[in-house]
Each structure stands twice: as C-alpha cells, then as structure tokens.
Design a protein around this motif. Structure first.
Motif, short mmCIF file in Angstrom:
data_model
loop_
_atom_site.label_atom_id
_atom_site.label_comp_id
_atom_site.label_asym_id
_atom_site.label_seq_id
_atom_site.Cartn_x
_atom_site.Cartn_y
_atom_site.Cartn_z
N ILE A 196 27.61 8.43 -0.69
CA ILE A 196 27.39 8.91 0.69
C ILE A 196 25.90 9.12 0.93
CG2 ILE A 196 27.87 10.76 2.35
CD1 ILE A 196 30.35 9.25 1.77
N GLY A 197 25.21 9.63 -0.12
CA GLY A 197 23.80 9.97 0.03
C GLY A 197 22.86 8.85 -0.31
N SER A 244 23.50 5.00 0.69
CA SER A 244 23.37 4.76 2.13
C SER A 244 21.90 4.69 2.54
CB SER A 244 24.07 5.89 2.90
OG SER A 244 25.44 5.95 2.57
N LEU A 245 21.06 5.49 1.91
CA LEU A 245 19.63 5.44 2.21
C LEU A 245 18.99 4.20 1.63
CD1 LEU A 245 18.78 9.19 1.50
CD2 LEU A 245 18.88 8.11 3.74
N HIS A 295 29.65 -0.37 -2.45
CA HIS A 295 29.53 0.74 -1.50
C HIS A 295 30.82 0.93 -0.72
CE1 HIS A 295 27.09 2.79 1.91
NE2 HIS A 295 27.42 3.65 0.98
N PHE A 334 30.70 10.32 9.02
CA PHE A 334 29.70 9.60 8.23
C PHE A 334 29.77 8.10 8.48
CE2 PHE A 334 29.64 6.91 4.40
CZ PHE A 334 28.26 6.79 4.24
N TYR A 361 26.88 5.86 10.12
CA TYR A 361 26.28 4.82 9.28
C TYR A 361 26.36 3.45 9.97
CZ TYR A 361 25.35 2.10 5.03
OH TYR A 361 24.82 1.25 4.09
N HIS A 395 18.36 9.19 10.18
CA HIS A 395 19.35 8.76 9.21
C HIS A 395 19.27 9.63 7.94
CE1 HIS A 395 21.98 6.13 6.97
NE2 HIS A 395 21.03 5.83 6.08
N ILE A 408 22.32 12.09 6.81
CA ILE A 408 22.99 11.74 5.54
C ILE A 408 22.86 12.88 4.54
CG2 ILE A 408 22.85 10.24 3.52
CD1 ILE A 408 24.27 9.02 5.91
N LEU A 455 25.27 15.71 5.74
CA LEU A 455 26.68 15.39 5.48
C LEU A 455 26.98 15.43 3.99
CD1 LEU A 455 27.32 12.47 8.01
CD2 LEU A 455 28.24 14.77 8.12
N SER A 456 26.08 14.90 3.19
CA SER A 456 26.29 14.90 1.74
C SER A 456 26.34 16.32 1.21
CB SER A 456 25.17 14.13 1.03
OG SER A 456 25.14 12.78 1.46
#
Length: 806
Positions: A572-573, A576-577, A681, A710, A714, A773, A777, A780-781
C-alpha cells in the motif's frame, strides 16, 4: 390595662410554644397522628407544587404473600429529613390499610385510623436519601393498595401525596377468610397488563435500549409519570410508551430540544379501553401540532391499552420516513427524543401536555444501543475459582466471548464447560504446544436430529504432523456429560474428564502435567469428525497445570500482526510510491542527481528495496507463525500472497541482470520488469482485501472501505498523470511516454545527456500531484497498519474509551 396587655403577650408566647411543640412532633421526632388524613406537616408553609424529586416504589406490582417491600428514595440523590408513608385502598381514598412490619433504625410507626402501625415516619431528624420499608396487608385482604408519601427536605420545603404504582394484593390460599366481602375491587386484567408492560419498559434501559422518563431520574426507581423506550428490532424500531392520569402520550424525533419541525407519533385514549395511534407534525416556530394533513404511514400500532388513567402503547416505526419534505433516518442520523403526555384531547389533535413534557439531554443515533448479552453464569468465578480461556482476546472481563472454556478443579474432579456461538461444534484441546497436532480434544457437537439431546460430547485426536482430527479410534470413556443446551445459536455443555486417560498411546495426566489450551469452533461436522474451524481457532499462551488457577491468556499474535503491518507498508505504501515515480517522473528534476543517479531512479530503487525487504520479512514471519500450509478460506489469500511474494523476490535479480540500455533486448526487459512488478502489486492488494475476511486477522469489515478508498485514489493519480503526459506530448515538449519502455538516454547520469537540460512540461503540477500522492498514501498506510497492529480495533477503542471515562 396591664392585664389586657399581658394576655396578648402570653397568647403570642403560647402560640410560639405550640408551634415549636408541633414542629418538634412533626419534624424532629416524626409525624403526629393528627396529620394522618391530610399528611400535611404543621410547618406553617404550603407544600411544593413542583414534581417531587422523590419517589415511593413497590418491589413488585402484585403479591400473593400479603407483604410488600417499598423503597422511598431520591433518583437525583437529594437528601430529606422527614417522611410519612401510608397504604391506602386508592390514591383518592382516606381508607388507611395494613401495617408496617419492618423499618430502619431511624424510623417508627404510628397508628392512623386506629390501625396499629399503619403509617411509617422518621424517629429523628437525621439526613437520609433513601428508606426501605416492608408493609403487610390484613390477612383476609384481596384488592388494590396505593402507597402515599410525604417527604420533608427541610422545614420550608416538602412534598405531599407522592403516589406509588398500585399493588394488587392477592390473599394467599391458606389465609383465613372473614366471611365478609371487601368492597375494594381487584386490579383489572387490563391494568395488570399495563403494569407488566411498564416494568418491561424500564428493563434494559441504557443497555439494550434508549429510554426517557419524566420526572428526571424516575427510570432508575421505575416510577415515572410517563416514559418511553426505543430499541432496534430488525429493520424497524420499537417504541413503548406509558403515561399516568393521561389521555394521550406522544414521542417526537427532533433536531433540537424544542418543539418545532418534529416527527411525532401519538397514542390517544379512544373511548372505553381503546387506544389509537396517529402521526403528526410539530409546526416550526409555531408551538402547534398538526395531524390531519399527513398520511398515517411509516409506523404501526402493535398494541395499546387504557385503564384507570393509565395509557400504554407499542409502536413499530420504520427506520426511514419522510414527513413534510424532511427525511428522518433513524438508523444513521442522531435525534433528540421528545416525550409528552396530557389529560385532554382536541378534535384531530392532542391537548396541552399538562402531565409531563421533556427531552433527552443529548441527540444520539437510536441504533447506538443494540441488544447486549445478559450476564452468563459461565463467567462466574473466572480466574478466581476456575480457569477461563476465551476468544477473542480479553473477552472474559466484559463477558463477550464468541467461545469460552472453563476448568474447575475440585479435589480429583476436573469439570469443563464449553460455550460458543455456533450451530456446528465447539472444542477444546490439551496440547504440549500452541500448534495443532498430537492433542487430546473434547468436542461439544450440535445434532439437530437427535431424539434425546441435541448436544453430543466426543473425545477425539489431532493427528501429529497433520491438520486433521479423528475420533474413530478414540475411546469415548474418559468424559462424562453433565448438562448441555442449544439456545439462540449457542452451544453449551458441562462435563467431567478423568484425571488420567490414554489417547492414541499418549497418556494425559491432568493432575501432574501442564498443557496449552486449544479452543476452536466451526459451523460444520461430519459423522466421524468435526470439520474445519471456520468460526475461530486460538491457543493459550501459557503452558500450565489446569489446577493452577489464573488467567489463561491467548498466545501472542505478534508475528501475525507484523506480517500484516509489513505487507501493508510494502504494497500500500512503498510500492505505490515507487511505481508512480518510475512511470511518470523520468522527465522531472532534470539536472539533479543523487549519487550520480536521476532523482526518480534513486527514490524508485529506495522504495522498491524497502518493498522487497518487508515482503520477504512478512513472508517468513507468517510461515514461522503458521508452520504449514493453511486450510479453508485462508487458502485463496495464501495463494495470492505467495504469488506476489515470489514475483517480488525475483524483481531485483531481473534488474541486476538487465541488458545494457542500448542493447537489443532492453525493451523486452523493460516490459517484463513492468509486467512482473505490476502483477505482484495487483496480487498483493487483492490478498490484503481477502485478509480482512480472515478470522485470525480480527479485522473490521469496514476496513474494506479504506482499501477501496486507496484503490480509487491510486487509480485517480494514474489517470491524472497519464492525461497530463499525453497533453505535454501534443504540445511538442520533451516526450513523456505513458509506457516508457525505451530508455531515453545511454546513461542514468543527466550530465552525460545534453538533451535533458530542463524538466518536461507541467513538471510543477506533477510535483504537486506526487506530494499529494505521498501524503495520502502515508496517511492511509498508517491508518491501516494501526488497525492491523491493534486488532481487534473495536475492542481496543472501547477499552480506551472506558479508561477515559473512569
């Protein structure tokens, strides 16, 4: 003249002496007999006209033993110094009846109407906030009695004629009859039903339902002039209302504590003992109620009764209703609850609320108080006289276990109790470790087709090295079922087990050996064994003797919590970045480098290395915790998680052996690198969604909505950045491919590529999107990790609230 002047003086003195004597008699040492009829103290001031802050409450609405216990008390804890209590045949009668037979030390009886001990009063002027009395009817009396009380707060402040609810005294069968028929009619069946309904209204207030009673504080002593209770009932809400000396009682749902713009339901007395219900509307800013213009829909009158000025009704109200273009959503919106009662009616309307009116102190969702489990005796003496172990963790203290086992040791007798919320089975195993295998198991199994008892008790065996259970070769002689039941989806059984038994060649000695407790429940069984424990499975964290009384805590779930936290942080973290940086930011921060590498590449590599490390760590931790492959509903999650972990594992090795940027196979590598990374992912995110449904994870269902948020965010970031990438291409700026699989230069050092001297078009906007973003993120994480680490989060939150409120 002197004589004339002395007489008034003496008269005044005598008057003061008389008043002093009267005050002493009526206030300090109790009421004198001459106030028996009026019940008014001789204090020289008038009684209060306000609602009394005191109440006189019988212990029950009916008695067959001729004795009634009474409690004179103040719901608001206000003290009083004097009191006078009598029993009368009715509230409006002067016929004193019965005698007080039990009083506290600071009280005494007086004889009213020449009946010995027929009234109770104080014997000194000490302050008190409650008095408990016991009254007895005449031996041959069969009829109604109402208790009246006068309560003195101080010399200037007192209330007269406080009434109790009528009590029906039923002459016992062995009581002698005088042969004289009494003229006091018994309580009518309708009134008896109303009294019973009134007690039902008070029952569970603040626990299973919301309640409002008037005057304030009357709910606790169960003696309200009017009261309403409301509780969820399926998709509807059940309202129960009662009022005394009233022709109507009504409740309203309001956005404030004032009358106006309110949804009202009225119960009115409609001739004889009939009751009807109507919906009406409190007009905003007009102090006016209207009924005739509104459809009588959205509610129904379940039952209604009226007798001797008492009115009762039960209303079933829809959770969603629109009135006067306003939608009332009882499930999701908070409301103040207004309550009113009055002694008169008007055509197509109710009269003024002269009996009672009031509102709740705050607004709340009516769905806040759901039915709670009443006290269960299985929890009695837990960890004091017997060992108790339950699921979920820490459920023993608040009696909220989905499953529980207790072990009571009395000499050489080992008594077990099992209870679980299941229609299949609940079982407890004695184990040398916290894992399934080589364990002696005792099962309580529900059999709906059994003609004798629905609950069967079996001994079984967890095979070593296997996730399987069998009872085929296990002798069913080591246990003895004492009692069992199946009610409301709960299995319960009590049984004893022999101190020493042999199962599959292994000796289990309860007196001398120590064990872990394995507790599990499932929804399905077979004829020869139970099936997978799909409801829950847990293990105690201590190896101890069953006779060693103390808390059996659950085994540590640290590895499970870390596994979940690592996977969320990774996928999630950081993933995604890292993916967004590699895809959209190759033309950003041109001319800036970290350790000789482009900024996007340096941060992409950093985030993906963290993803790789956390994934491998989480993968190892869960296999250390579980020890072997899982069964049941966990398998889909496990398969997707393994696929994501394997793909993640090979990614850095693929990158290490990638072709030179100018090589012929470099585009193929770029595509494979993109495909493997994005597939991993996607699989990881789906696996996290599936983890929410796993019992072992103890995650709330609403966590799915955070995961949906999320995914939506995303995807939105990808759409925005892709759109601006296409726009920049059309403007003729340096080309930003939506899928940049061809390298744009021969070296990652911007110093060796003179064509890249400035950022691509809209780089400032892209940086802003990246910042947004990153913030979202990370937020949320963090939230998701906290939910996983503190699971079950609802229990932790409730515990924290309770500590704040202490």
């Amino acid at each position: 003249m002197k004589t004339f002047r002395r007489r008034p003086f003496h008269g005044i003195v005598l008057w003061f002496i008389f008043q002093l004597i009267k005050d002493v008699n009526s206030y300090s040492n109790g009421a004198p007999t001459f106030v028996c009829q009026s019940m008014i103290p001789g204090h020289g001031v008038s009684a209060q006209n306000s609602v009394a802050p005191y109440s006189i409450t019988p212990a029950q609405p009916q008695t067959e033993g001729s004795k009634v216990k009474l409690m004179l008390t103040s719901p608001s804890k206000e003290e009083f110094t004097g009191f006078l209590v009598q029993g009368r045949t009715s509230a409006t009668s002067n016929n004193t009846i019965g005698s007080f037979i039990s009083l506290p030390e600071d009280a005494k009886t007086i004889d009213c109407n020449n009946i010995k001990g027929s009234a109770a009063t104080q014997s000194n002027n000490s302050k008190r906030n409650s008095v408990e009395l016991e009254w007895e009817a005449p031996p041959d009396y069969d009829g109604s009695v109402t208790f009246l009380a006068t309560v003195v707060k101080n010399k200037q402040t007192f209330w007269v004629g406080i009434e109790s609810a009528p009590v029906h005294v039923k002459r016992s069968a062995d009581a002698p009859s005088s042969g004289i028929s009494t003229t006091f009619p018994p309580v009518s069946p309708v009134l008896s039903e109303i009294f019973s309904a009134e007690q039902d209204i008070y029952s569970g207030c603040g626990k299973t339902k919301n309640c409002l009673g008037l005057p304030e504080g009357c709910i606790s002593v169960r003696n309200c002039t009017t009261a309403v209770s409301v509780r969820p009932l399926g998709l509807k809400y059940q309202f129960d209302m009662i009022a005394k000396q009233s022709e109507y009682v009504a409740f309203a749902l309001s956005d404030d504590q004032l009358m106006g713009a309110d949804n009202v339901v009225e119960c009115i007395h409609d001739g004889a003992n009939g009751v009807k219900a109507y919906r009406s509307w409190n007009v905003a800013n007009a102090k006016k109620n209207m009924r005739e213009y509104y459809e009588q829909t959205g509610f129904s009158l379940v039952t209604g009764s009226y007798a001797d000025g008492y009115i009762y009704c039960r209303i079933l109200h829809d959770s969603l209703n629109t009135l006067n273009d306003i939608t009332f959503d009882l499930e999701n919106n908070p409301y103040y609850l207004l309550l009113a009662a009055g002694s008169s009616l008007k055509p197509n309307s109710v009269g003024y609320h002269d009996i009672a009116r009031g509102s709740t102190a705050d607004s709340r969702k009516l769905s806040d108080l759901r039915a709670v489990v009443p006290h269960d005796p299985i929890y009695d003496d837990c960890n004091v006289l017997k060992n108790c172990f339950g699921y979920p963790d820490d459920c023993i203290n608040d009696e909220s276990c989905t499953g529980i086992v207790t072990v009571l040791v009395e000499g050489g007798r080992y008594q077990f109790e099992l209870k679980g919320k299941t229609s299949g089975y609940i079982a407890v195993g004695l184990s040398n470790d916290t894992m399934m295998g080589g364990d002696s198991v005792m099962e309580c199994v529900y059999d709906p087709n059994s003609p004798s008892s629905n609950i069967k008790l079996f001994m079984s065996w967890n095979r070593p090295g296997e996730k399987s259970n069998t009872r085929n070769k296990v002798k069913q002689t080591g246990v003895n079922l004492l009692s069992s039941s199946y009610e409301d989806g709960n299995i319960y059984c009590k049984f004893t087990r022999d101190v020493k038994t042999t199962v599959e060649g292994k000796i289990f000695d309860l007196a001398n050996d120590k064990y872990y407790l394995l507790l599990a429940a499932g929804s399905a069984v077979k004829s020869e064994h139970v099936r997978y424990h799909d409801i829950f499975a847990t293990s105690s964290g201590q190896l101890k003797a069953l006779s060693d009384v103390g808390s059996f805590g659950a085994a540590s779930k640290l590895y499970i919590r870390l596994h979940g936290a690592f996977m969320i942080a990774a996928w999630i973290g950081f993933a995604s970045l890292g993916i967004v940086l590699a895809r959209y930011f190759k033309q950003t921060w041109v001319g800036v480098s970290h350790c000789g590498k482009d900024v996007w590449f340096a941060w992409h590599r950093f985030f993906m290395i963290l993803t790789w490390l956390l994934t491998i760590a989480g993968f190892v931790l869960i296999f250390v915790e579980i020890g072997e492959w899982v069964q049941g509903s966990s398998q889909t999650h496990a398969i997707l998680g393994v696929v994501a972990s394997v793909l993640c594992f090979i990614q850095p090795f693929m990158a290490a052996f990638r072709p030179h940027p100018g090589g012929r196979r470099r585009p193929l590598f770029n595509w494979l690198h993109w495909l493997v990374g994005n597939t991993a992912h996607i699989f990881a995110i789906v696996a996290i969604f599936l983890a929410v449904q796993l019992k072992k994870a103890e995650l709330p269902d609403w966590m799915d909505w955070i995961l949906v948020a999320f995914v939506a965010f995303y995807v939105l970031v990808h759409l925005i950045l892709s759109l601006f990438g296409c726009i920049s291409e059309r403007q003729g700026a340096k080309r930003i491919n939506a899928f940049p699989m061809n390298d744009m230069h021969t070296s990652r050092s911007p110093l060796n590529n003179m064509d890249r001297k400035r950022d691509g078009v809209y780089s400032g906007f892209r940086k802003f999107i990246l910042f947004l973003h990153f913030v979202v993120i990370i937020a949320l994480s963090t939230v998701l990790i906290l939910i996983v680490v503190l699971a079950p989060i609802e229990r932790q939150w409730t515990s924290l609230q309770n500590k704040w409120n202490m």
